[in-house]
Design an enzyme around this catalytic site. Structure first.
Site, short mmCIF file in Angstrom:
data_model
loop_
_atom_site.label_atom_id
_atom_site.label_comp_id
_atom_site.label_asym_id
_atom_site.label_seq_id
_atom_site.Cartn_x
_atom_site.Cartn_y
_atom_site.Cartn_z
N SER A 135 2.46 -57.57 24.37
CA SER A 135 1.66 -58.69 23.90
C SER A 135 0.77 -59.20 25.03
O SER A 135 0.00 -58.43 25.60
CB SER A 135 2.59 -59.77 23.35
OG SER A 135 1.89 -60.84 22.79
N LEU A 136 0.88 -60.46 25.38
CA LEU A 136 0.05 -61.02 26.46
C LEU A 136 0.32 -60.30 27.78
O LEU A 136 -0.58 -60.18 28.62
CB LEU A 136 0.31 -62.52 26.59
CG LEU A 136 -0.50 -63.28 27.65
CD1 LEU A 136 -2.00 -63.13 27.41
CD2 LEU A 136 -0.11 -64.74 27.67
#
Length: 165
Positions: A135-136
């Site tokens: 994800s991030l």
């Protein structure tokens, strides 16, 4: 392994350390079931997964972020607001020049520290090092790796990569 938003890494709200432990177990299982001959012959070694935690540096006492957020958080629906403050706000922080740099610096520092510690504990290690983000965490690694200064020669690029890791 660099995690994404928030301190929890999956829908069961487990920490990065718990999730990385699962990766270790799955890796050992796959090595034993699919690469048994290679292991027996010494051609296949163990894969190690190390967690890189940046969330605690951003939300720790040093930045004062959590204290500031708490002052402006409404008391209604406290569990939902706490979850939002702990997770979704990380996306906004990453879009802020001040906090983005804090996150990137923390990830780079943690990766360098883990690599140095690993090499110190395993001086005979000659294998490859890979970084994985979720994800991030993927975006953080992408930004970190693509913004490395490179020289004109291959040796310069190798040195830059080694300095990150």
């Amino acid at each position: 392994m660099v995690h994404g938003i928030g301190p929890a890494c999956d829908i069961r709200f487990r920490s990065i350390i718990q999730c990385v432990n699962d990766f270790r177990s799955a890796s050992l299982s796959l090595l034993g079931s699919h690469y048994r001959r290679g292991q027996e012959e010494g051609r296949v070694g163990r894969v190690e997964f190390l967690p890189v935690n940046w969330h605690s540096a951003l939300h720790g006492d040093a930045t004062g972020v959590d204290e500031d957020i708490q002052r402006i958080t409404l008391p209604s629906i406290s569990r939902l607001r706490h979850f939002t403050n702990d997770t979704l706000l990380d996306l906004f922080f990453y879009n802020s020049p001040t906090y983005c740099q804090t996150i990137v610096d923390t990830v780079a520092s943690e990766v360098n520290k883990l690599h140095s510690l690993f090499k110190h504990r395993h001086p005979e290690f000659t294998g490859a090092v890979s970084v994985v983000g979720h994800s991030l965490g993927s975006l953080i690694l992408f930004d970190l790796l693509t913004n490395q200064k490179t020289g004109s020669g291959e040796a310069d690029r190798d040195e830059v990569t080694r300095s990150l890791l």
